[in-house]
Write a protein that holds these residues in place. Sequence first.
Motif, short mmCIF file in Angstrom:
data_model
loop_
_atom_site.label_atom_id
_atom_site.label_comp_id
_atom_site.label_asym_id
_atom_site.label_seq_id
_atom_site.Cartn_x
_atom_site.Cartn_y
_atom_site.Cartn_z
N ALA A 24 -49.95 -29.22 43.65
CA ALA A 24 -48.67 -29.16 42.43
C ALA A 24 -47.63 -30.85 42.23
O ALA A 24 -47.15 -30.74 41.43
CB ALA A 24 -48.19 -27.91 43.06
N PHE A 25 -47.26 -31.01 44.29
CA PHE A 25 -46.30 -31.89 44.52
C PHE A 25 -47.17 -33.05 43.76
O PHE A 25 -46.78 -33.78 43.25
CB PHE A 25 -46.71 -31.75 46.10
CG PHE A 25 -45.82 -33.23 46.38
CD1 PHE A 25 -43.95 -33.03 47.02
CD2 PHE A 25 -46.28 -35.30 46.60
CE1 PHE A 25 -43.65 -34.15 46.98
CE2 PHE A 25 -45.67 -35.89 47.29
CZ PHE A 25 -44.00 -35.66 47.34
N ASP A 26 -48.52 -33.23 43.68
CA ASP A 26 -49.31 -34.73 43.72
C ASP A 26 -49.29 -34.93 41.66
O ASP A 26 -49.62 -35.47 41.62
CB ASP A 26 -50.77 -34.99 44.32
CG ASP A 26 -50.82 -34.89 45.51
OD1 ASP A 26 -49.87 -35.32 46.11
OD2 ASP A 26 -51.93 -35.19 46.45
N SER A 27 -49.38 -33.22 41.24
CA SER A 27 -49.39 -33.03 39.79
C SER A 27 -47.51 -33.80 39.05
O SER A 27 -47.39 -34.16 38.67
CB SER A 27 -50.04 -32.17 39.49
OG SER A 27 -48.60 -30.90 39.56
N ASN A 28 -46.73 -34.00 40.46
CA ASN A 28 -44.69 -34.15 39.53
C ASN A 28 -44.83 -32.50 39.64
O ASN A 28 -43.67 -33.20 38.70
CB ASN A 28 -45.43 -35.56 38.96
CG ASN A 28 -44.00 -35.99 38.77
OD1 ASN A 28 -43.40 -35.70 40.34
ND2 ASN A 28 -43.47 -36.71 37.67
N TRP A 29 -45.73 -31.57 39.13
CA TRP A 29 -45.07 -30.83 38.67
C TRP A 29 -43.60 -29.72 39.47
O TRP A 29 -44.29 -28.59 40.33
CB TRP A 29 -45.74 -29.05 37.90
CG TRP A 29 -46.32 -30.18 36.97
CD1 TRP A 29 -47.48 -30.71 36.79
CD2 TRP A 29 -45.71 -29.66 35.46
NE1 TRP A 29 -48.09 -30.49 35.81
CE2 TRP A 29 -47.48 -30.39 34.84
CE3 TRP A 29 -44.69 -29.15 35.28
CZ2 TRP A 29 -46.67 -30.20 33.69
CZ3 TRP A 29 -44.80 -29.29 33.84
CH2 TRP A 29 -45.52 -29.40 32.57
N VAL A 30 -42.51 -30.49 40.42
CA VAL A 30 -41.94 -30.00 40.74
C VAL A 30 -40.55 -29.21 40.74
O VAL A 30 -39.91 -28.73 40.84
CB VAL A 30 -41.49 -31.58 41.50
CG1 VAL A 30 -42.51 -32.02 42.38
CG2 VAL A 30 -40.26 -32.11 41.39
N ALA A 31 -40.01 -29.39 38.87
CA ALA A 31 -39.49 -28.35 38.98
C ALA A 31 -39.69 -27.15 38.10
O ALA A 31 -40.77 -26.74 38.75
CB ALA A 31 -38.62 -29.14 37.24
N PRO A 32 -38.48 -26.61 37.88
CA PRO A 32 -38.40 -24.92 37.52
C PRO A 32 -40.04 -24.50 36.79
O PRO A 32 -39.58 -24.13 35.72
CB PRO A 32 -37.37 -24.39 37.39
CG PRO A 32 -36.60 -25.37 37.98
CD PRO A 32 -37.06 -26.34 38.02
N VAL A 33 -40.46 -25.60 35.91
CA VAL A 33 -41.93 -25.21 35.07
C VAL A 33 -42.73 -25.64 35.43
O VAL A 33 -42.83 -26.51 36.52
CB VAL A 33 -41.03 -26.52 33.76
CG1 VAL A 33 -40.00 -25.82 33.46
CG2 VAL A 33 -40.83 -27.35 33.97
#
Length: 377
Positions: A24-33
Amino acid sequence: MTEPRIYLSPPDVTDVERKLLLEAFDSNWVAPVGPDLDAFEARCAELVGVRHAVALSSGTAALHLALIAAGVRRGDTVLVPSFTFAATANAVMYLGARPVFLDSTPESWNVDPQILADELRGRAVRGQLPRAVITVDMYGQCADYRPILEACDRYGVPLIEDAAEALGATYRDRPAGSFGLAGVLSFNGNKIVTTGGGGVLVTDDGSVASQVRHLSTQAREPVAHYEHRTVGYNYRLSNLLAAVGRGQLQRLPSMIEARRVTFEHYRAALGDLPGVSFLPVAGYGVPNWWLTCLLVGSPATRDRILAGLAREDIEARPTWKPMHLQPAYRDCVMRGGAVSADLFHRGLCLPSGSALTGHDRDRVVAAVRSVAAEQEG
């Protein structure tokens, strides 16, 4: 060499959670979505057996929004078990409503269905029905929902199930969290499954899910600019924490089994001690064995056991102090109280984490039995 500290219910994370978190971190999806948040919500709904789940920043946030969805407003009354963690009652107070506390039953330590039914009946006669009822599934065991739902349905009062401690438990083969208007799960660090913090509201009602999702994102309207027609909250769970939760949910069955083994070990090793009894397992369901709790002969004995465990660097705690005994709630109405007060004065929770080893359990047992031997001497 000094033995390591044994904690009450620490997080139990493995490479499964680490892998999903880093992805998830590597995908850059770090916000509340993000895709992990969507997948986590879908899996929570599936486990509970409902159509909708909304992942939030805490179980308390889920309780707060569930009460809003139930129509609770300033000046309303909400029936709440006294024997619970403060968050259950605090969420009622956030809305300017007032909790009326109800005693527990010794058969399960959950809210007494007869006291609840009597309170609803009396309030119906007076024209003072509560706006909602909250139940709590104590220490991973469901409340007795058949009579509770019958009473709530008879008077048209919505039920909110605080299943923060009970993910994976069942009542008559139906999952915890699936009862009433909405259920609430917690993923705090000490729960059977953790995201490091967070919670989920689960419901079969699509309108409730939509309202909660809207309020949890500052109630922003779906237009290009920032438009707000009502006051909202910043309550959404992050995609990164949801990724950790997805890994935890994969391991839920094994973690439940590990805690069951710990409960059985303690019961076999300590059940012969004078005055000792364990949280009864109700015949109507299967708990998730979140914490192993027991009662001892007297408050003084309980305190000696806690002190003896502390000397061995073992974390243990008293059971919940009932809300009607809390200074913050001294002015609230209480129905009954003797059972929940006794559960607090004589109750304690032993280390129950799913990563607890056999050696850890033996240390706990030896420390408890050592205090018992001192008393006999």
